[in-house]
Design a protein around this motif. Structure first.
Motif, PDB file in Angstrom:
ATOM      1  N   PRO A  18       0.822  -1.213   0.000  1.00 50.60           N
ATOM      2  CA  PRO A  18       0.000   0.000   0.000  1.00 50.60           C
ATOM      3  C   PRO A  18       0.858   1.266   0.000  1.00 50.60           C
ATOM      4  O   PRO A  18       1.968   1.265   0.532  1.00 50.60           O
ATOM      5  CB  PRO A  18      -0.797  -0.112   1.303  1.00 50.60           C
ATOM      6  CG  PRO A  18      -0.048  -1.069   2.154  1.00 50.60           C
ATOM      7  CD  PRO A  18       0.691  -1.991   1.237  1.00 50.60           C
ATOM      8  N   ASP A 148      -2.040   4.498  -8.669  1.00 48.92           N
ATOM      9  CA  ASP A 148      -2.920   3.443  -8.140  1.00 48.92           C
ATOM     10  C   ASP A 148      -2.892   3.383  -6.609  1.00 48.92           C
ATOM     11  O   ASP A 148      -3.393   2.428  -6.025  1.00 48.92           O
ATOM     12  CB  ASP A 148      -2.498   2.079  -8.710  1.00 48.92           C
ATOM     13  CG  ASP A 148      -1.083   1.688  -8.283  1.00 48.92           C
ATOM     14  OD1 ASP A 148      -0.263   2.602  -8.023  1.00 48.92           O
ATOM     15  OD2 ASP A 148      -0.788   0.478  -8.199  1.00 48.92           O
ATOM     16  N   PRO A 150      -3.842   3.433  -2.886  1.00 50.83           N
ATOM     17  CA  PRO A 150      -5.191   3.286  -2.317  1.00 50.83           C
ATOM     18  C   PRO A 150      -5.658   4.515  -1.541  1.00 50.83           C
ATOM     19  O   PRO A 150      -6.855   4.737  -1.418  1.00 50.83           O
ATOM     20  CB  PRO A 150      -5.060   2.077  -1.386  1.00 50.83           C
ATOM     21  CG  PRO A 150      -3.601   1.909  -1.132  1.00 50.83           C
ATOM     22  CD  PRO A 150      -2.880   2.480  -2.315  1.00 50.83           C
ATOM     23  N   ARG A 231     -10.030   3.404   3.556  1.00 49.16           N
ATOM     24  CA  ARG A 231      -9.789   2.911   2.194  1.00 49.16           C
ATOM     25  C   ARG A 231      -9.172   1.531   2.164  1.00 49.16           C
ATOM     26  O   ARG A 231      -8.906   1.006   1.088  1.00 49.16           O
ATOM     27  CB  ARG A 231      -8.863   3.863   1.437  1.00 49.16           C
ATOM     28  CG  ARG A 231      -9.305   5.310   1.501  1.00 49.16           C
ATOM     29  CD  ARG A 231     -10.392   5.599   0.521  1.00 49.16           C
ATOM     30  NE  ARG A 231      -9.798   6.104  -0.675  1.00 49.16           N
ATOM     31  CZ  ARG A 231     -10.394   6.236  -1.852  1.00 49.16           C
ATOM     32  NH1 ARG A 231     -11.605   5.852  -2.010  1.00 49.16           N
ATOM     33  NH2 ARG A 231      -9.788   6.740  -2.880  1.00 49.16           N
ATOM     34  N   SER A 232      -8.809   0.980   3.350  1.00 46.97           N
ATOM     35  CA  SER A 232      -8.112  -0.310   3.309  1.00 46.97           C
ATOM     36  C   SER A 232      -8.929  -1.407   3.973  1.00 46.97           C
ATOM     37  O   SER A 232      -9.999  -1.186   4.483  1.00 46.97           O
ATOM     38  CB  SER A 232      -6.736  -0.186   3.944  1.00 46.97           C
ATOM     39  OG  SER A 232      -6.818   0.362   5.236  1.00 46.97           O
TER      40      SER A 232
END
Ligand code: DC
Length: 232
Positions: A18, A148, A150, A231-232
């Motif tokens: 990430p 990209d 996250p 978001r994770s």
């Protein structure tokens, strides 16, 4: 950039680590916020501005004109820089303080406008994406380097608030400073960074906008962590 050892490119078959990107103008507090978020999560930290500063400093030392795109890009590609013992090194010279000088910051802004220089630093920046994760601080982390990612944040504050923060830092370090000049410098640098043709300073469409004009560092760190968790 404060990972203790130089990164190696990952060949892992697993999904990419990430990345939290934190972009914004100078003196928005993003460096401090990014470092603290990285520490809280145990992630690596990339200070991409340091690479542009190192490139400018190398050119100045070598007597290379800052608008000589080919020569500056060659220096950027071969930058003998390392980050260890809490310091920034060019070969065996500790340049931690030197890269923070105002003249080097102005030089960094100039070389950062050269497409070949940005290309030369691209792979080096992406190589910092290593487990368990990365917090990347810069101007184009969310738009160009890690599109990209996250979680993306665009941290800003009014030019006046940022100039005041810079003023306090300079005075605390025993330097003289003029607030009116600092506001003008800040606006000039913003204009250059946002209007350049390549990788201009702008929020990624999916970035969280965080205005820290009236926010302290702790609240900004908590807001970024909450955004990442959501978001994770
Ligand atoms: O964040 P900083 O002040 O250390 O950055 C120095 C200069 O480098 C600044 O003028 C903008 C430029 N920069 C950039 O163009 N892209 C980045 N990802 C980071 C910095």
């Amino acid at each position: 950039m404060t990972s203790d050892s130089p990164p190696t490119v990952s060949r892992s078959p697993f999904p990419a680590s990430p990345v939290i990107t934190i972009d914004g103008p100078s003196a928005s507090g993003k460096g401090t916020v990014a470092e603290r978020v990285a520490r809280a999560l145990g992630f690596h930290f990339l200070d991409s501005g340091a690479l542009y500063r190192l490139t400018a400093l190398s050119a100045m030392k070598a007597g290379v004109a800052l608008d000589d795109e080919t020569s500056v890009a060659r220096l950027a590609a071969e930058l003998p820089a390392s980050f260890h013992d809490g310091a920034v090194w060019l070969v065996d010279e500790n340049v931690t303080a030197a890269i923070r000088a105002e003249a080097v910051g102005a030089g960094a802004s100039q070389v950062a406008a050269l497409p070949a220089v940005r290309d030369a630093l691209l792979g080096r920046q992406r190589a910092y994406r290593q487990p368990p994760g990365l917090v990347a601080d810069g101007r184009d982390m969310g738009t160009v380097i890690f599109p990209d990612a996250p979680a993306k944040v665009f941290l800003t504050a009014s030019a006046e608030a940022r100039a005041e923060r810079r003023y306090k830092q300079l005075i605390e370090k025993g330097n003289s400073a003029n607030l009116t000049d600092l506001v003008a410098d800040m606006q000039a640098r913003d204009a250059r960074d946002t209007s350049r043709a390549v990788a201009p300073l702008r929020p990624a469409p999916d970035a969280l906008l965080l205005d820290t004009t009236h926010m302290d560092i702790d609240s900004a760190v908590q807001a970024v962590l909450a955004h990442y968790r959501s978001r994770s």
